[in-house]
Design a protein around this motif. Sequence first.
Motif, short mmCIF file in Angstrom:
data_model
loop_
_atom_site.label_atom_id
_atom_site.label_comp_id
_atom_site.label_asym_id
_atom_site.label_seq_id
_atom_site.Cartn_x
_atom_site.Cartn_y
_atom_site.Cartn_z
N VAL A 37 0.83 -1.20 0.00
CA VAL A 37 0.00 0.00 0.00
C VAL A 37 0.87 1.25 0.00
O VAL A 37 0.64 2.19 -0.77
CB VAL A 37 -0.95 0.00 1.22
N ALA A 38 1.87 1.27 0.87
CA ALA A 38 2.75 2.43 0.97
C ALA A 38 3.49 2.68 -0.35
O ALA A 38 3.60 3.84 -0.81
CB ALA A 38 3.75 2.23 2.10
N ASP A 39 3.99 1.62 -0.96
CA ASP A 39 4.71 1.76 -2.24
C ASP A 39 3.78 2.32 -3.31
O ASP A 39 4.20 3.13 -4.15
CB ASP A 39 5.26 0.41 -2.68
N ALA A 40 2.52 1.87 -3.31
CA ALA A 40 1.56 2.36 -4.30
C ALA A 40 1.23 3.82 -4.06
O ALA A 40 1.20 4.62 -5.00
CB ALA A 40 0.29 1.51 -4.25
N VAL A 41 1.01 4.20 -2.81
CA VAL A 41 0.68 5.59 -2.48
C VAL A 41 1.83 6.52 -2.86
O VAL A 41 1.62 7.66 -3.26
CB VAL A 41 0.33 5.71 -0.98
N ALA A 42 3.04 6.01 -2.76
CA ALA A 42 4.22 6.82 -3.10
C ALA A 42 4.26 7.21 -4.58
O ALA A 42 4.99 8.13 -4.97
CB ALA A 42 5.50 6.07 -2.73
N THR A 43 3.46 6.55 -5.42
CA THR A 43 3.44 6.86 -6.85
C THR A 43 2.41 7.93 -7.21
O THR A 43 2.33 8.34 -8.36
CB THR A 43 3.14 5.60 -7.68
N VAL A 44 1.60 8.37 -6.24
CA VAL A 44 0.54 9.34 -6.51
C VAL A 44 1.15 10.73 -6.58
O VAL A 44 1.71 11.23 -5.61
CB VAL A 44 -0.55 9.29 -5.41
N ASP A 45 1.00 11.38 -7.72
CA ASP A 45 1.68 12.66 -7.96
C ASP A 45 1.15 13.80 -7.09
O ASP A 45 1.94 14.57 -6.54
CB ASP A 45 1.56 13.06 -9.44
N ASP A 46 -0.15 13.92 -7.00
CA ASP A 46 -0.73 15.08 -6.32
C ASP A 46 -1.37 14.72 -4.98
O ASP A 46 -2.35 15.33 -4.56
CB ASP A 46 -1.76 15.75 -7.23
#
Length: 335
Positions: free
Chosen positions: A115-124
Motif C-alpha cells: 500500500v505504501a509503495d503504491a501511495v508513493a506513486t501518486v503525484d498530487d
Amino acid sequence: MAKLIVIIGITGIQGSSVANVFLKETGWKIRGITRDPSKPESKALAGKGIEILKGDVNDFESIKIAVRGASVVFGNTVFPEAFVNPSAENISKLAPGPTLLERCYETELQQGKNVADAVATVDDLELFVWSSLSHAKKWSGGKYTSVYHFDSKAHVVDYINMVHPNVAKKMSVLQLGFYVTNWKLGEGASIPLKRRPDGSIILRVPGNGDMPVPFIVPEDTGYFVKALTQVPAGKNLIAFGDRLTWDDYIRLWSNITGIPAVFERTTVSEHAKLAPWGFGKEIAEMLAYAQEFGYDGSDPTIVSAQQLEVDVPVTRIEQYIRNEDWSSIASENTT
C-alpha cells in the motif's frame, strides 16, 4: 473541483464507515478498492455512486492503478484470517515464517508495504491516512513481543518513514481504540464475558484493570478520517468514544443490562488458555500491554480528537450498550 478519496478495503468495517461519512460530504468523489467488486456489499456501494475498482493489497500493481489521481488515500489492512481460523486454505495464503503468528505478521506487514509503495506513486497526493496501532514491542521495552497485529501495522509506519519520506510528510496515523463490539467474537477473544453458575457474568482480563482503555464503536471510523482531512498532516490520532477502566466498563454494562457482572484480574498465562494456535496468548499480551503501558503505549506523539479542535461525532459507550442487542447473553442468564 471535487477531490478524490480512495478507500482501500471499502467493504470492511473501517472502509465502509469512511465511505458512508464522505458520501454525505460535498466536494468529494469516492473510489473504493475491493478484492471482489461483484459481491453484494460492493454493488451496494456502487449503487450509491461510488466508483468501485478491483484491487488486492497482496498485489502492488493493482493498488498502484487504483490510487491514481487521489487527493486522499485511506489505507488499512486486516490481520490474516488464519490468525483465528488456521485452515489449510488460510495458511496457504501466508508468507513464510517459523510460526503461524509470525507468518500472519509478515503477511500483513508486506501488505502494508505494498500500500505504501503504491501511495508513493501518486503525484498530487495531499494526505495519506494509515490505520495503525501502537508498537507494543517498542513501547513495552521488549516485554510484550507477541502482539503481532499491533506491531505489523506500526512497522508499516516505520517503513514509510524510512523508505518514503515524501509520503511520511503527507501522512497522518489513525489508531482506532479497542473495538467495544469485540464481545461478539466469543469468550476466547478480547472481551470474554463468561457466565457463572449463578447466572452472573464475570469479565477476566490480564493486568491490574486500572489503566483506562480507549473504547470505540468501529463504525465511527469515518468521522475520525474526515477530521484528519480538516487539519494538517502529521497527526498520530487515537480514536475513541470513551476511556474507561475495565471495572468501569463492566459496571456500566451491568447497570444498563440489569445482568449482575464483575471484573476480575487474571494473568497472561491463564488468558492464553482461552484459545489455541497462539491466538489466546497474542490477545492476552495485547490486553496486558494495554494495562501496563497503555493501549497506545503512552506514545508522546499521540493526540486525541479534542486536540484537533474540529467536531468529531462519536458514539459514547453508554449509548452503544443501550442500543446493542444483548439478548444472547441475557437469555443465557435466565435459563
